[in-house]
Design a protein around this motif. Structure first.
Motif, PDB file in Angstrom:
ATOM      1  N   VAL B  88       0.833  -1.204   0.000  1.00  0.00           N
ATOM      2  CA  VAL B  88       0.000   0.000   0.000  1.00  0.00           C
ATOM      3  C   VAL B  88       0.868   1.256   0.000  1.00  0.00           C
ATOM      4  CG1 VAL B  88      -1.579   1.357   1.442  1.00  0.00           C
ATOM      5  CG2 VAL B  88      -2.008  -1.086   1.070  1.00  0.00           C
ATOM      6  N   ALA B  89       1.881   1.288   0.876  1.00  0.00           N
ATOM      7  CA  ALA B  89       2.723   2.487   0.981  1.00  0.00           C
ATOM      8  C   ALA B  89       3.441   2.767  -0.342  1.00  0.00           C
ATOM      9  CB  ALA B  89       3.737   2.317   2.109  1.00  0.00           C
ATOM     10  N   HIS B  90       3.866   1.692  -1.024  1.00  0.00           N
ATOM     11  CA  HIS B  90       4.545   1.893  -2.309  1.00  0.00           C
ATOM     12  C   HIS B  90       3.584   2.468  -3.342  1.00  0.00           C
ATOM     13  CE1 HIS B  90       6.970   1.329  -5.842  1.00  0.00           C
ATOM     14  NE2 HIS B  90       6.027   0.580  -6.379  1.00  0.00           N
ATOM     15  N   LEU B  91       2.383   1.917  -3.376  1.00  0.00           N
ATOM     16  CA  LEU B  91       1.404   2.370  -4.367  1.00  0.00           C
ATOM     17  C   LEU B  91       1.119   3.864  -4.193  1.00  0.00           C
ATOM     18  CD1 LEU B  91      -0.112   0.742  -6.542  1.00  0.00           C
ATOM     19  CD2 LEU B  91      -2.110   0.879  -5.103  1.00  0.00           C
ATOM     20  N   VAL B  92       0.950   4.295  -2.943  1.00  0.00           N
ATOM     21  CA  VAL B  92       0.672   5.705  -2.677  1.00  0.00           C
ATOM     22  C   VAL B  92       1.904   6.554  -3.005  1.00  0.00           C
ATOM     23  CG1 VAL B  92       0.073   7.368  -0.869  1.00  0.00           C
ATOM     24  CG2 VAL B  92      -1.076   5.156  -0.946  1.00  0.00           C
ATOM     25  N   SER B  93       3.091   5.994  -2.756  1.00  0.00           N
ATOM     26  CA  SER B  93       4.317   6.766  -2.979  1.00  0.00           C
ATOM     27  C   SER B  93       4.636   6.966  -4.456  1.00  0.00           C
ATOM     28  CB  SER B  93       5.507   6.092  -2.286  1.00  0.00           C
ATOM     29  OG  SER B  93       5.926   4.957  -3.027  1.00  0.00           O
ATOM     30  N   LEU B  94       3.934   6.254  -5.345  1.00  0.00           N
ATOM     31  CA  LEU B  94       4.139   6.471  -6.787  1.00  0.00           C
ATOM     32  C   LEU B  94       3.865   7.932  -7.147  1.00  0.00           C
ATOM     33  CD1 LEU B  94       2.573   3.263  -8.377  1.00  0.00           C
ATOM     34  CD2 LEU B  94       4.977   3.891  -8.304  1.00  0.00           C
ATOM     35  N   ALA B  95       3.029   8.588  -6.343  1.00  0.00           N
ATOM     36  CA  ALA B  95       2.712   9.987  -6.591  1.00  0.00           C
ATOM     37  C   ALA B  95       3.863  10.906  -6.189  1.00  0.00           C
ATOM     38  CB  ALA B  95       1.441  10.377  -5.835  1.00  0.00           C
ATOM     39  N   GLN B  96       4.818  10.380  -5.433  1.00  0.00           N
ATOM     40  CA  GLN B  96       5.951  11.201  -4.966  1.00  0.00           C
ATOM     41  C   GLN B  96       7.277  10.525  -5.290  1.00  0.00           C
ATOM     42  OE1 GLN B  96       6.187  14.218  -3.680  1.00  0.00           O
ATOM     43  NE2 GLN B  96       3.994  14.646  -3.702  1.00  0.00           N
ATOM     44  N   ASN B  97       7.431  10.080  -6.527  1.00  0.00           N
ATOM     45  CA  ASN B  97       8.675   9.447  -6.970  1.00  0.00           C
ATOM     46  C   ASN B  97       9.139   8.320  -6.057  1.00  0.00           C
ATOM     47  OD1 ASN B  97       9.255  10.742  -9.407  1.00  0.00           O
ATOM     48  ND2 ASN B  97       9.803  12.586  -8.283  1.00  0.00           N
ATOM     49  N   GLU B  98       8.185   7.528  -5.596  1.00  0.00           N
ATOM     50  CA  GLU B  98       8.458   6.331  -4.794  1.00  0.00           C
ATOM     51  C   GLU B  98       9.134   6.619  -3.452  1.00  0.00           C
ATOM     52  OE1 GLU B  98      10.101   4.167  -8.357  1.00  0.00           O
ATOM     53  OE2 GLU B  98       8.633   5.699  -8.772  1.00  0.00           O
ATOM     54  N   ARG B  99       9.048   7.863  -2.964  1.00  0.00           N
ATOM     55  CA  ARG B  99       9.606   8.151  -1.637  1.00  0.00           C
ATOM     56  C   ARG B  99       8.522   7.860  -0.597  1.00  0.00           C
ATOM     57  NH1 ARG B  99      10.465  13.411  -0.949  1.00  0.00           N
ATOM     58  NH2 ARG B  99       9.335  13.933  -2.834  1.00  0.00           N
ATOM     59  N   GLU B 100       8.609   6.689   0.017  1.00  0.00           N
ATOM     60  CA  GLU B 100       7.550   6.292   0.953  1.00  0.00           C
ATOM     61  C   GLU B 100       7.547   7.137   2.220  1.00  0.00           C
ATOM     62  OE1 GLU B 100       7.380   2.115   1.743  1.00  0.00           O
ATOM     63  OE2 GLU B 100       7.378   1.593  -0.384  1.00  0.00           O
ATOM     64  N   ASP B 101       8.680   7.793   2.525  1.00  0.00           N
ATOM     65  CA  ASP B 101       8.734   8.611   3.732  1.00  0.00           C
ATOM     66  C   ASP B 101       8.458  10.084   3.435  1.00  0.00           C
ATOM     67  OD1 ASP B 101      10.995   8.976   2.280  1.00  0.00           O
ATOM     68  OD2 ASP B 101      12.406   8.769   3.935  1.00  0.00           O
ATOM     69  N   ALA B 102       8.036  10.394   2.203  1.00  0.00           N
ATOM     70  CA  ALA B 102       7.717  11.783   1.870  1.00  0.00           C
ATOM     71  C   ALA B 102       6.538  12.237   2.736  1.00  0.00           C
ATOM     72  CB  ALA B 102       7.363  11.908   0.390  1.00  0.00           C
ATOM     73  N   PRO B 103       6.569  13.483   3.244  1.00  0.00           N
ATOM     74  CA  PRO B 103       5.473  13.943   4.113  1.00  0.00           C
ATOM     75  C   PRO B 103       4.105  13.876   3.431  1.00  0.00           C
ATOM     76  CG  PRO B 103       7.023  15.734   3.590  1.00  0.00           C
ATOM     77  CD  PRO B 103       7.644  14.469   3.118  1.00  0.00           C
ATOM     78  N   GLU B 104       4.061  14.120   2.111  1.00  0.00           N
ATOM     79  CA  GLU B 104       2.785  14.051   1.388  1.00  0.00           C
ATOM     80  C   GLU B 104       2.200  12.636   1.439  1.00  0.00           C
ATOM     81  OE1 GLU B 104       5.609  15.140   0.122  1.00  0.00           O
ATOM     82  OE2 GLU B 104       5.346  17.231  -0.512  1.00  0.00           O
TER      83      GLU B 104
END
Lengths: 327, 247
Positions: B88-104
């Protein structure tokens, strides 16, 4: 297993199989003598066997495996279908047609590079035809165009065999189509390598796009992926890699299907990470199979493509079985 | 500056006109509910505005390059596609260049109540949970405008309300959301503005209290509704169908 560790393990596996492939053959010599002949040279037939027969065969094994594994992973990622493989868009069938025409017309006998060049021409024509047919439509039109081109190529190949006046030429064609790495030279390596490198480089650029395609075409498009360009890069990359692989090794199926499938759980199913791992996995599988054909029936020239299909088909059954259970 | 402007947007499928001269402007701070019966042209309007389908007329978003558009707008398609069993975290992080720890990414996961599911495989979740994951992905893109096609379909009541509150919160932050909706009650309570589309045309556009009248609901949806201003805001409850005999 973390991704970097998986890459290290697969690289070590390929390196180990590379050495094994160099050391397995009809000539019965010790490991130390073989390595001494490979690196030190010297007198007699052994340095020639090592440097001119086994080394190019092994290098080609890696190149063909990387091409097929990488293309398979890219195709599955792009089409979002675990049953896709490079053959889906007809590249291997049309490259084979080019090679068959070269064999039948006698062109292949004129100069050594005639056959691989004819196969590459077949692959290039296939790409043009596919892009013309599929236009700017979605993935479905690409698959349909690929199936159409594939069917036409197979029919024309059958026609060439059908009308072949010479049973020996027909025999040669049939054996060539089974796929093999036997009796290849560095000439094959140097012919295929530049084309493959271009293909690998193109496919390496598809990672970002196929990762986002996990969310579907519209979502990927609105996340900054230019789908038309992605498709062009993908088709070009697969054509160069698989076209060159078919040109030097004949038709070797199932690598592009099985390898991404087996490795997918190890990379958390991420399509971009499956690219490099499948390239290494493909190399490992082709090297393994090429060692196996030399060990199982030494002297009988068991064809690589035949063995691969014998191993690959049951895996395919398993895939379908699991998909059936899911839906 | 407006975040979306369409002018005379028209889509044809052969001889059939599925979107007829739709002109719409969306300003920051708006949560626009796009309502209308099945087949009215809601999805067509959204997809034409994005430039995903060919249309006549103008749309400010369709003119952008795909990279510019990805920064201007996030799109949540109606088809909920998750092709591979990724986390799940990876899928959402696709919106932020795969940075799973991005605040967004972390904020989007928290907003959609997914933090506890972040390490699960997305394909193993229920339909409603998957829908929330996909909303989180669109939120994580962190764009000034969000277009969503039936975002609340398949969610349980609590998560429907949470989703609508998230969207109106985004609008209050000075961004904008345009969402096609079927639940008139939710649309009436949470949207700042409703756009009604009927047979390819925009037939009403304004604050919910002005748009949702008995006459319009009967004309466009063929339903009778209870409409009332309660202490907590506008209440709209469909009561029954209007058949030809009643009219």
């Amino acid at each position: 297993m973390t991704y970097p560790r998986l890459i290290v393990v697969l690289t070590l596996l390929v390196a180990g199989l590379f050495m094994a492939s160099l050391l397995v053959g009809v000539a019965d010599v010790s490991v130390m003598d073989s390595l001494a002949a490979l690196f030190g040279g010297g007198e007699g037939p052994l340095p020639i066997v090592m440097r001119e027969i086994r080394l190019p065969r092994t290098i080609l094994g890696v190149m063909v495996g990387v091409s097929l594994g990488l293309s398979g992973a890219a195709m599955q990622g792009y089409l979002r279908n675990p049953l896709a493989e490079p053959g889906v868009i007809g590249i291997s069938a049309s490259a084979a047609l080019g090679a068959v025409i070269a064999l039948q017309s006698g062109l292949a006998a004129l100069f050594a590079l005639a056959l691989p060049l004819a196969a590459l021409t077949g692959a290039a024509l296939c790409v043009l035809l596919i892009l013309l047919l599929a236009g700017s439509g979605g993935t479905l039109s690409l698959i349909l165009a690929g199936i159409a081109v594939s069917a036409l190529s197979s029919a024309l190949t059958a026609l060439v065999l059908n009308l072949s006046p010479n049973p020996f030429a027909a025999n040669e064609i049939v054996f060539w189509m089974m796929g093999s790495l036997a009796d290849r030279s560095f000439l094959h390596v140097w012919t295929a390598l530049p084309v493959m490198l271009v293909g690998w480089a193109l496919l390496a650029f598809t990672g970002r796009g196929i990762d986002r395609l996990t969310l579907g075409e519209e979502a990927a498009a609105t996340m900054g992926i230019n789908l038309k360009r992605l498709r062009l890069i993908l088709v070009g990359g697969v054509a160069a890699s698989v076209g060159a692989a078919t040109a030097v090794a004949g038709a070797v199926g199932f690598v592009g299907l099985v390898v991404p499938h087996v490795l997918r759980p190890l990379v958390g199913a991420r399509p971009a990470r499956l690219l490099l791992t499948s390239a290494l996995g493909g190399a490992a599988l082709v090297l393994t199979a090429d060692i196996a054909v030399r060990l199982i029936l030494p002297g009988r020239d068991l064809k690589l493509g035949v063995l691969m299909a014998l191993v690959g088909a049951p895996v395919f059954f398993h895939l379908i079985w699991r998909m059936r259970g899911r839906s | 500056m407006s975040l979306l402007t369409t002018h005379n947007l028209t889509v044809r499928h052969g001889a059939r006109v599925t979107l007829n001269h739709a002109s719409l402007t969306v300003e920051p701070g708006e949560f626009v509910g796009l309502i209308g019966p099945n087949g009215a042209g809601k999805s067509t309007l959204l997809r034409a505005a994005l430039g995903l389908i060919t249309a006549e007329g103008d749309s400010s978003l369709a003119k952008l390059s795909s990279a510019q558009r990805a920064k201007a707008v996030a799109w949540l398609p109606q088809a909920r596609e998750i092709a591979w069993p990724v986390r799940v975290a990876h899928l959402v992080s696709l919106a932020q260049n795969e940075r799973e720890d991005a605040p967004e990414v972390l904020a989007a996961l928290a907003r959609m109540d997914l933090t506890a599911l972040a390490d699960r495989k997305a394909t193993g979740l229920s339909g409603g949970e998957q829908a929330r994951v996909l909303i989180a992905r669109a939120l994580a893109q962190d764009t000034p405008l969000l277009l969503a096609d039936e975002p609340t379909a398949g969610l349980d009541p609590a998560h429907q309300i949470a989703c609508m509150e998230t969207f109106s919160g985004i609008a209050k932050d000075g961004r904008a959301v345009v969402a096609s909706l079927h639940d008139l009650g939710l649309a009436a309570r949470h949207c700042t503005r409703l756009v009604v589309i009927h047979a390819g045309r925009i037939v009403a556009d304004g604050p919910p209290r002005h748009v949702l009248t008995e006459a319009l609901l009967s004309e466009v949806f063929s339903i009778r509704c209870y409409i009332s201003d309660a202490a907590e805001g506008l209440v709209v409850q469909p009561l029954g169908q209007i058949t030809q005999d009643d009219a």
